[in-house]
Design an enzyme around this catalytic site. Structure first.
Site, PDB file in Angstrom:
ATOM      1  N   GLU A 100      15.768  57.745  74.618  1.00 58.55           N
ATOM      2  CA  GLU A 100      15.112  57.230  75.589  1.00 58.55           C
ATOM      3  C   GLU A 100      13.811  57.861  76.055  1.00 58.55           C
ATOM      4  O   GLU A 100      13.738  58.995  76.338  1.00 58.55           O
ATOM      5  CB  GLU A 100      16.072  57.078  76.818  1.00 58.55           C
ATOM      6  CG  GLU A 100      15.486  56.235  78.157  1.00 58.55           C
ATOM      7  CD  GLU A 100      16.552  56.078  79.184  1.00 58.55           C
ATOM      8  OE1 GLU A 100      16.079  55.532  80.438  1.00 58.55           O
ATOM      9  OE2 GLU A 100      17.503  56.666  79.226  1.00 58.55           O
ATOM     10  N   ASP A 110      20.802  48.526  81.347  1.00 56.89           N
ATOM     11  CA  ASP A 110      20.679  49.888  81.841  1.00 56.89           C
ATOM     12  C   ASP A 110      21.678  50.097  83.023  1.00 56.89           C
ATOM     13  O   ASP A 110      21.759  49.098  83.842  1.00 56.89           O
ATOM     14  CB  ASP A 110      19.428  50.385  82.172  1.00 56.89           C
ATOM     15  CG  ASP A 110      19.415  52.122  82.291  1.00 56.89           C
ATOM     16  OD1 ASP A 110      20.270  52.590  82.131  1.00 56.89           O
ATOM     17  OD2 ASP A 110      18.219  52.642  82.818  1.00 56.89           O
ATOM     18  N   GLU A 159      25.429  57.519  79.450  1.00 61.68           N
ATOM     19  CA  GLU A 159      24.290  58.120  79.957  1.00 61.68           C
ATOM     20  C   GLU A 159      24.854  59.005  81.110  1.00 61.68           C
ATOM     21  O   GLU A 159      25.769  58.685  81.969  1.00 61.68           O
ATOM     22  CB  GLU A 159      23.185  57.577  80.424  1.00 61.68           C
ATOM     23  CG  GLU A 159      23.169  56.324  81.606  1.00 61.68           C
ATOM     24  CD  GLU A 159      22.153  55.389  81.832  1.00 61.68           C
ATOM     25  OE1 GLU A 159      20.992  56.033  81.441  1.00 61.68           O
ATOM     26  OE2 GLU A 159      22.278  54.516  82.422  1.00 61.68           O
TER      27      GLU A 159
END
Length: 755
Positions: free
Chosen positions: A529, A648, A705
């Site tokens: 990312e 996300d 994440e």
């Protein structure tokens, strides 16, 4: 002794003497009153002209602001879509017609009713040439070529994506827009306002009552005018200076005042009979005659009358200067004077200086119209003034912003009372708009702070406004008290905003890469990312300081595009050097996705750098997927153009399973805050396991994440999560360090970071 005849003569002589004395006194008084009256009338007339001039300037500025907004949106619109777009825009505005003229001056105009006026040539028009040179311009008032009445054309330049001038956006405004302002009732409808040019000729002329009076003639034919007055007026007009003069028509004296408008060398002229401003001279002369018999009584009466008239006009001026015309409450000027006096006269009392605006008022106006919005402002102003008292006052600052001051016994009590007021406001409007109920955001400065004795009243208001900004950053109506930390934050944000443009041009925003590790295939780096880091000299500005600020002020759009372009350049270099490529994910904000040229810019940039399909991934937040119905179509179109799309922060907010059901996304990113904030880790791991399982069955890859510990990696691997991103493997790293890491591993396993 005197005889009776002599007594009569003496009495008569004494009467004549007294009458003569009173007559002389009356004449002197008449002269003084007349001079004073003329000076006050001139000042009052100047103030009236200034207020009308402000209204005209605001109207012209609003027209230009509207056109600039439309011009920005047209900068990237294809030619064939210009007229439909202008028709839609013009249906929501008061312009008679609009059009985008090319650099040759040719334009197709679309009327407010949809009718087209093709092939109009504006190339010889001064206002077109001025706009083509990059400046907003307003034409002279002219006859409407396509219908009755008169119009004035506004024009602003339209820039293309390269910064050049693509053409000129023109709009015809009916002259009635200006006449409506000129026709505002003055002095019981006896005053007349007009627009003139620098030669004294009429641009727009109204009559008493606000009707159009034609555009022929000039002010030098108003009535009997002395040559010296004519020359002085003409000299002032040529020097763009204001002035006042008198003239007589049909035996009646008139006042006339003119002020430069600041546009097209126009002036605003107001004329009014002297009798409408003050006592007529004949009445004063009659008073002088009567003074021979009733001199003293009449003198006192005249003095009282003059004073009462002066007080009445002074009161009217104060109302115009200190009262908000819509709500009838104090305006901000009067509030500053009254509130500062309160604080000064009561140094031992604790006051709360508050600043508020209305949440969702913009949406309320758009849904129900400005008339309903104005009624709501009047109602809310009434609710606020209901709380006023000898030591508590409020005002309307502007638009939907209010301010006030009141004694405060405790912050808790103040907060509770404002929350009750918020409930009343929200409850009354929720019936009309459940989606956007009105409520107050309130920022408060308390005079019991340590610095209060050193802070001026205006600084108190400004600090209450700073607290209001903090309140508005919340998700609901809030009452927030000022703290010095807020001031420091506000100053830091202003500093950041002052440097952000230069930082972007100076390449101070750097690419940082955080690897995505495939934990199902030997812990190999599968992608990364791309994150923005701001290197301001030797100082690294934390992302939490500038990313939320950029999202609020709109600069995030430029930053998003800059980061995307730099990421494409990095991939292009690896391809040219024959190095292994990998998937790169770039964040896209909600504001960026809402731009009309979003697809065009991102697709063209991808093609310009010759990036193969499947290597670029665009990360969008969960909140956008939940609340924007167009997002699904956008995802499908991006996939057609070779992009991968990821969602996300899933789990960080109010996640909806409808997102998984409806959206054809490629990657689902799970926020491990989902676990760290949990009070029952076992239950949350069950939920997380099932989300991963559902994503697998739907063919959606999952990336966890924020993973920080090896045991989390083991758990995610066991549950089938595809990739992990977080401190468990690596922190975000600069471009050079990431390149070195890839060269070092050469496709091998990524080791866990040392604890």
């Amino acid at each position: 002794m005197f005889s009776s005849s002599e007594q009569i003569k003496r009495t008569f002589a004494m009467g004549l003497l007294i009458g003569g004395v009173f007559l002389v006194c009356g004449l002197i008084l008449l002269r003084q009153v007349s001079s004073q009256n003329e000076r006050e009338n001139a000042l009052y007339l100047y103030d009236t002209v200034n207020q009308l001039r402000t209204l005209l300037q605001r109207q012209i500025a609003l027209d230009f602001q509207t056109l600039h907004g439309v011009a920005i949106s047209l900068g990237h619109v294809p030619e064939k879509e210009i007229l439909p777009a202008l028709k839609e825009v013009n249906d929501n505005n008061a312009f008679l017609r609009m059009g985008l003229a090319g650099r040759d001056g040719r334009v197709d105009l679309v009327d407010i009713g949809g009718e087209l006026r093709r092939g109009v040539n504006l190339s010889g028009e001064p206002f077109f040439q001025e706009a083509l040179a990059g400046r907003a311009a307003l034409s002279e008032v002219r006859d409407n070529s396509f219908g009755p009445g008169a119009v004035a054309y506004c024009a602003v330049p339209v820039h293309d994506s390269d910064g050049g001038i693509r053409g000129v956006l023109v709009a015809a405004n009916p002259a009635d827009v200006f006449l409506n302002i000129l026709g505002i009732s003055l002095f019981d409808n006896r005053g007349v306002s007009s627009l003139i040019d620098g030669s004294g000729a009429y641009v727009l002329r109204s009559t008493a009552g606000g009707t159009a009076g034609g555009r022929e003639g000039d002010i030098f034919h108003l009535g009997s005018l002395e040559d010296t007055t004519r020359e002085q007026v003409l000299e002032n007009l040529q020097k763009n200076q204001r002035g006042v003069f008198f003239y007589t028509t049909e035996g009646e004296k008139h006042f006339a005042a003119y002020e430069p408008l600041g546009v097209n060398n126009w002036f605003l002229l107001c004329t009014v009979p002297a009798a409408a401003l003050s006592l007529a001279p004949n009445a004063l002369w009659l008073s002088v005659c009567v003074i021979i018999g009733l001199a003293l009584l009449l003198s006192f009466f005249l003095l009282w009358r003059v004073r009462s008239i002066s007080n009445r006009y002074r009161g009217e001026l104060e109302r115009l200067a200190f009262v908000d015309p819509l709500t009838g409450v104090r305006n901000v000027n009067r509030f500053k004077m009254d509130a500062a006096g309160l604080v000064r006269r009561n140094p031992d009392m604790v006051f709360a200086v508050w600043y508020a605006d209305i949440k969702n008022f913009k949406f309320y106006n758009e849904m129900f119209g400005y008339e309903m919005g104005d009624k709501e402002l009047v109602r809310i102003a009434g609710l606020l003034t209901d709380c006023d008292g000898p030591l508590a006052i409020c005002c309307r600052v502007s638009a939907d912003k209010f301010a006030g001051i009141r004694p405060m016994r405790s912050r808790e009590e103040f907060t509770r009372e404002f929350q009750e007021l918020c409930k009343r406001i929200e409850g009354d409007t929720a019936r009309l708009s459940r989606a956007f109920p009105l409520a107050l955001h309130v920022g408060v400065y308390s005079t019991d702070t340590a610095q209060a004795g050193e802070v001026s009243f205006m600084d108190m208001v400004n600090r209450a406004n700073i607290a209001l900004r903090a309140a508005k950053e919340g998700n609901s109506a809030a009452c927030v008290f000022y703290s010095e930390d807020m001031r420091g934050l506000a100053l830091r944000q202003l500093d950041i905003e002052s440097r952000m443009e230069a930082a972007l041009k100076g390449d101070q925003f750097k690419l940082y890469f955080q690897p995505k590790v495939d934990i199902q295939n030997g812990n190999r780096i599968h992608g990364a990312e791309v994150l923005a880091r701001w290197h301001d000299g030797d100082r690294l500005v934390p992302p939490c300081d500038f990313i939320p600020l950029f999202e609020r002020n709109g600069f995030i759009i430029q930053l998003d595009r800059y980061m995307f372009s730099r990421a494409c350049a990095w991939l292009q270099r690896r391809i040219r050097e024959g190095r292994p490529t990998l998937n790169i994910a770039v964040n896209v904000s909600r504001l960026s996705l809402m731009q009309d040229d979003f697809l065009h810019y991102y697709s063209n940039t991808k093609e310009r750098y010759a990036i193969p399909d499947g290597l670029l991934e665009l990360e969008c937040t969960e909140s956008l997927a939940l609340f924007d119905e167009r997002f699904r179509e956008m995802v499908l179109e991006l996939q057609k153009r070779g992009f991968r799309c990821s969602l996300d922060d899933f789990g960080a907010g109010f996640s909806s399973l409808n997102v998984l059901k409806e959206l054809p996304i490629d990657v689902l990113k799970l926020d491990m805050l989902f676990l760290r904030k949990s009070r029952d880790l076992k239950r949350e791991r069950i939920v997380l396991s099932n989300i991963i399982a559902m994503a697998q069955e739907l063919g959606i890859n999952t990336v966890a994440e924020g993973v920080e510990h090896a045991e989390q990696v083991d758990f995610l691997r066991a549950k089938g999560c595809n990739m992990v991103q977080g401190y468990a493997f690596a922190r975000p790293m600069p471009e050079a360090e990431f390149n070195s890491l890839l060269d070092k591993l050469r496709g091998g396993a990524m080791p866990l970071a040392q604890a």
